[in-house]
Design a protein around this motif. Structure first.
Motif, PDB file in Angstrom:
ATOM      1  N   GLN A 143       9.416   5.769   6.136  1.00  0.00           N
ATOM      2  CA  GLN A 143       9.696   7.081   5.551  1.00  0.00           C
ATOM      3  C   GLN A 143       8.608   7.522   4.571  1.00  0.00           C
ATOM      4  O   GLN A 143       8.596   8.673   4.144  1.00  0.00           O
ATOM      5  N   VAL A 144       7.706   6.606   4.206  1.00  0.00           N
ATOM      6  CA  VAL A 144       6.663   6.909   3.221  1.00  0.00           C
ATOM      7  C   VAL A 144       5.463   7.528   3.923  1.00  0.00           C
ATOM      8  O   VAL A 144       5.098   7.125   5.033  1.00  0.00           O
ATOM      9  N   SER A 145       4.828   8.517   3.298  1.00  0.00           N
ATOM     10  CA  SER A 145       3.640   9.133   3.875  1.00  0.00           C
ATOM     11  C   SER A 145       2.484   8.146   3.897  1.00  0.00           C
ATOM     12  O   SER A 145       2.424   7.212   3.071  1.00  0.00           O
ATOM     13  N   ALA A 146       1.566   8.350   4.821  1.00  0.00           N
ATOM     14  CA  ALA A 146       0.413   7.454   4.934  1.00  0.00           C
ATOM     15  C   ALA A 146      -0.435   7.500   3.677  1.00  0.00           C
ATOM     16  O   ALA A 146      -0.958   6.471   3.231  1.00  0.00           O
ATOM     17  N   GLU A 147      -0.587   8.688   3.090  1.00  0.00           N
ATOM     18  CA  GLU A 147      -1.406   8.818   1.882  1.00  0.00           C
ATOM     19  C   GLU A 147      -0.837   7.984   0.736  1.00  0.00           C
ATOM     20  O   GLU A 147      -1.577   7.265   0.048  1.00  0.00           O
ATOM     21  N   ALA A 148       0.495   8.049   0.542  1.00  0.00           N
ATOM     22  CA  ALA A 148       1.115   7.271  -0.530  1.00  0.00           C
ATOM     23  C   ALA A 148       0.995   5.773  -0.257  1.00  0.00           C
ATOM     24  O   ALA A 148       0.747   4.981  -1.173  1.00  0.00           O
ATOM     25  N   LEU A 149       1.158   5.389   1.001  1.00  0.00           N
ATOM     26  CA  LEU A 149       1.072   3.974   1.346  1.00  0.00           C
ATOM     27  C   LEU A 149      -0.352   3.453   1.179  1.00  0.00           C
ATOM     28  O   LEU A 149      -0.561   2.333   0.688  1.00  0.00           O
ATOM     29  N   VAL A 150      -1.336   4.253   1.567  1.00  0.00           N
ATOM     30  CA  VAL A 150      -2.731   3.849   1.394  1.00  0.00           C
ATOM     31  C   VAL A 150      -3.058   3.704  -0.089  1.00  0.00           C
ATOM     32  O   VAL A 150      -3.726   2.729  -0.501  1.00  0.00           O
ATOM     33  N   ASP A 151      -2.597   4.635  -0.913  1.00  0.00           N
ATOM     34  CA  ASP A 151      -2.853   4.550  -2.357  1.00  0.00           C
ATOM     35  C   ASP A 151      -2.241   3.284  -2.946  1.00  0.00           C
ATOM     36  O   ASP A 151      -2.869   2.588  -3.757  1.00  0.00           O
ATOM     37  N   TRP A 152      -1.014   2.975  -2.541  1.00  0.00           N
ATOM     38  CA  TRP A 152      -0.348   1.781  -3.085  1.00  0.00           C
ATOM     39  C   TRP A 152      -1.054   0.500  -2.632  1.00  0.00           C
ATOM     40  O   TRP A 152      -1.295  -0.406  -3.430  1.00  0.00           O
ATOM     41  N   LEU A 153      -1.384   0.421  -1.333  1.00  0.00           N
ATOM     42  CA  LEU A 153      -2.076  -0.768  -0.838  1.00  0.00           C
ATOM     43  C   LEU A 153      -3.445  -0.932  -1.489  1.00  0.00           C
ATOM     44  O   LEU A 153      -3.871  -2.045  -1.796  1.00  0.00           O
ATOM     45  N   THR A 154      -4.123   0.181  -1.706  1.00  0.00           N
ATOM     46  CA  THR A 154      -5.431   0.116  -2.367  1.00  0.00           C
ATOM     47  C   THR A 154      -5.299  -0.461  -3.769  1.00  0.00           C
ATOM     48  O   THR A 154      -6.107  -1.298  -4.189  1.00  0.00           O
ATOM     49  N   SER A 155      -4.260  -0.028  -4.490  1.00  0.00           N
ATOM     50  CA  SER A 155      -4.059  -0.550  -5.843  1.00  0.00           C
ATOM     51  C   SER A 155      -3.732  -2.037  -5.828  1.00  0.00           C
ATOM     52  O   SER A 155      -4.098  -2.776  -6.748  1.00  0.00           O
ATOM     53  N   GLN A 156      -3.064  -2.495  -4.765  1.00  0.00           N
ATOM     54  CA  GLN A 156      -2.715  -3.905  -4.684  1.00  0.00           C
ATOM     55  C   GLN A 156      -3.896  -4.774  -4.250  1.00  0.00           C
ATOM     56  O   GLN A 156      -4.049  -5.908  -4.700  1.00  0.00           O
ATOM     57  N   LEU A 157      -4.742  -4.221  -3.375  1.00  0.00           N
ATOM     58  CA  LEU A 157      -5.796  -5.025  -2.761  1.00  0.00           C
ATOM     59  C   LEU A 157      -7.139  -4.922  -3.466  1.00  0.00           C
ATOM     60  O   LEU A 157      -8.020  -5.748  -3.231  1.00  0.00           O
ATOM     61  N   SER A 158      -7.310  -3.907  -4.299  1.00  0.00           N
ATOM     62  CA  SER A 158      -8.629  -3.676  -4.899  1.00  0.00           C
ATOM     63  C   SER A 158      -9.066  -4.833  -5.787  1.00  0.00           C
ATOM     64  O   SER A 158     -10.253  -5.195  -5.810  1.00  0.00           O
ATOM     65  N   SER A 159      -8.127  -5.444  -6.516  1.00  0.00           N
ATOM     66  CA  SER A 159      -8.500  -6.542  -7.407  1.00  0.00           C
ATOM     67  C   SER A 159      -9.017  -7.745  -6.629  1.00  0.00           C
ATOM     68  O   SER A 159      -9.847  -8.510  -7.122  1.00  0.00           O
ATOM     69  N   ALA A 160      -8.542  -7.922  -5.391  1.00  0.00           N
ATOM     70  CA  ALA A 160      -8.997  -9.035  -4.565  1.00  0.00           C
ATOM     71  C   ALA A 160     -10.163  -8.642  -3.660  1.00  0.00           C
ATOM     72  O   ALA A 160     -10.636  -9.454  -2.868  1.00  0.00           O
ATOM     73  N   ARG A 161     -10.609  -7.392  -3.782  1.00  0.00           N
ATOM     74  CA  ARG A 161     -11.739  -6.878  -2.992  1.00  0.00           C
ATOM     75  C   ARG A 161     -11.506  -7.047  -1.485  1.00  0.00           C
ATOM     76  O   ARG A 161     -12.369  -7.490  -0.739  1.00  0.00           O
ATOM     77  N   ILE A 162     -10.312  -6.656  -1.069  1.00  0.00           N
ATOM     78  CA  ILE A 162      -9.950  -6.714   0.349  1.00  0.00           C
ATOM     79  C   ILE A 162     -10.086  -5.314   0.936  1.00  0.00           C
ATOM     80  O   ILE A 162      -9.536  -4.351   0.397  1.00  0.00           O
ATOM     81  N   ALA A 163     -10.806  -5.196   2.031  1.00  0.00           N
ATOM     82  CA  ALA A 163     -11.040  -3.892   2.646  1.00  0.00           C
ATOM     83  C   ALA A 163      -9.751  -3.356   3.262  1.00  0.00           C
ATOM     84  O   ALA A 163      -8.986  -4.100   3.883  1.00  0.00           O
ATOM     85  N   LEU A 164      -9.533  -2.055   3.080  1.00  0.00           N
ATOM     86  CA  LEU A 164      -8.364  -1.391   3.655  1.00  0.00           C
ATOM     87  C   LEU A 164      -8.826  -0.260   4.554  1.00  0.00           C
ATOM     88  O   LEU A 164      -9.667   0.555   4.160  1.00  0.00           O
ATOM     89  N   GLU A 165      -8.271  -0.204   5.752  1.00  0.00           N
ATOM     90  CA  GLU A 165      -8.623   0.845   6.713  1.00  0.00           C
ATOM     91  C   GLU A 165      -7.358   1.545   7.183  1.00  0.00           C
ATOM     92  O   GLU A 165      -6.357   0.894   7.499  1.00  0.00           O
ATOM     93  N   HIS A 166      -7.411   2.877   7.215  1.00  0.00           N
ATOM     94  CA  HIS A 166      -6.300   3.679   7.730  1.00  0.00           C
ATOM     95  C   HIS A 166      -6.729   4.256   9.077  1.00  0.00           C
ATOM     96  O   HIS A 166      -7.704   4.994   9.169  1.00  0.00           O
ATOM     97  N   ARG A 167      -5.998   3.913  10.115  1.00  0.00           N
ATOM     98  CA  ARG A 167      -6.363   4.324  11.471  1.00  0.00           C
ATOM     99  C   ARG A 167      -5.227   5.142  12.082  1.00  0.00           C
ATOM    100  O   ARG A 167      -4.052   4.775  11.993  1.00  0.00           O
ATOM    101  N   THR A 168      -5.581   6.272  12.683  1.00  0.00           N
ATOM    102  CA  THR A 168      -4.608   7.137  13.351  1.00  0.00           C
ATOM    103  C   THR A 168      -4.861   7.132  14.847  1.00  0.00           C
ATOM    104  O   THR A 168      -5.987   7.347  15.288  1.00  0.00           O
ATOM    105  N   GLU A 169      -3.818   6.871  15.625  1.00  0.00           N
ATOM    106  CA  GLU A 169      -3.921   6.877  17.085  1.00  0.00           C
ATOM    107  C   GLU A 169      -2.962   7.923  17.635  1.00  0.00           C
ATOM    108  O   GLU A 169      -1.780   7.930  17.274  1.00  0.00           O
ATOM    109  N   ILE A 170      -3.466   8.791  18.489  1.00  0.00           N
ATOM    110  CA  ILE A 170      -2.660   9.881  19.048  1.00  0.00           C
ATOM    111  C   ILE A 170      -2.469   9.649  20.536  1.00  0.00           C
ATOM    112  O   ILE A 170      -3.450   9.482  21.284  1.00  0.00           O
ATOM    113  N   ASP A 171      -1.226   9.611  20.971  1.00  0.00           N
ATOM    114  CA  ASP A 171      -0.902   9.465  22.389  1.00  0.00           C
ATOM    115  C   ASP A 171      -1.036  10.834  23.041  1.00  0.00           C
ATOM    116  O   ASP A 171      -0.265  11.746  22.745  1.00  0.00           O
TER     117      ASP A 171
END
Length: 259
Positions: A143-171
């Motif tokens: 139910q969460v928007s991709a933008e909000a989820l990306v922001d939250w994951l970025t805040s969690q992963l940035s301290s560990a310097r883990i790359a985050l990628e957001h990918r959209t696939e359209i059928d």
């Protein structure tokens, strides 16, 4: 109902419903003929069909339950709270731990069809392999928007310097014409007046398809309707959404100024 019970129940119900849905159009006429004629041969064919269907249902149920118990990821949790030292991957009967140092990148995958999100998946790439966690349609994460989820994951992963990628696939595999948009559907999707749809279709080269609806095929064969390609319609809807975000006064019917 406990979530584990629900997951197993969904697997078992699916293994029962799918084979019956496929076999019913064949089995029901055979059973009807057998009941009317009382033929031994027809009854033998009917019993063989029922036995084969039951065998398929049993095999499918065992396979789906095994997959649910062994491979399905129920959630991924950062530990300790507020840190990213390790990730706990919880499955049905067991959990495993991945150290943040072993995690190479995280990919958030959104899949769309006809402008609607169909699935949301988090993919963890670690030294020990790849772990995929797909959110259920009723899950809070879905139910969460991709933008909000990306922001939250970025805040969690940035301290560990883990790359985050957001990918959209359209059928883009749509059946003509039932899954294509009508003019009213486009107006709602693009949030523009119905009178502006034709102009946007021409300007952006949205593919169209003309056909005679089945309801009118017999009595009014000359009656046709025009529908519009969902793939191009979705792309334009996203473009208009971004334009409105940057310029709230834009209504989508104005030309984008060129430098």
């Amino acid at each position: 109902m406990p979530r584990r019970v629900r997951e197993v129940g969904v697997a078992i119900v699916g293994s029962v419903v799918v084979p019956l849905w496929i076999a019913a159009p064949l089995l029901l006429p055979i059973l009807a003929v057998a009941a009317l004629t009382d033929s031994g041969l027809v009854w033998a064919i009917a019993w063989a069909g029922l036995g084969l269907t039951a065998l398929v249902m049993t095999g499918l149920a065992l396979a789906l339950v095994f997959e649910t118990l062994t491979t399905t990821v129920r959630w991924i949790e950062f530990r300790p709270h507020g840190s990213t030292q390790q990730l706990v991957i919880a499955r049905f009967l067991r959990s495993s731990t991945v150290a943040a140092a072993d995690l190479q990148r995280v990919i958030l995958v959104e899949r769309f069809k006809a402008g609607q999100r169909k699935s949301l998946e988090v993919v963890l790439h670690a030294r020990g392999g790849t772990v995929k966690c797909e959110a259920g349609i009723q899950a809070p994460m879905f139910q969460v928007s991709a933008e909000a989820l990306v922001d939250w994951l970025t805040s969690q992963l940035s301290s560990a310097r883990i790359a985050l990628e957001h990918r959209t696939e359209i059928d883009r595999s749509f059946v003509c014409p039932d899954e294509w948009y009508t003019q009213a559907g486009l107006a709602a999707l693009w949030q523009v007046p119905a009178s502006a749809v034709d102009e946007l279709v021409v300007r952006h080269g949205i593919r169209t398809y003309q056909y005679t609806p089945r309801a009118a095929a017999m009595f009014s064969p000359d009656t046709t309707t025009t529908v519009f390609d969902p793939a191009g319609a979705h792309d334009l809807a996203e473009e208009l959404r971004k334009k409105r975000t940057m310029n709230p006064q834009a209504d989508g019917t104005q030309e984008t100024p060129h430098p």
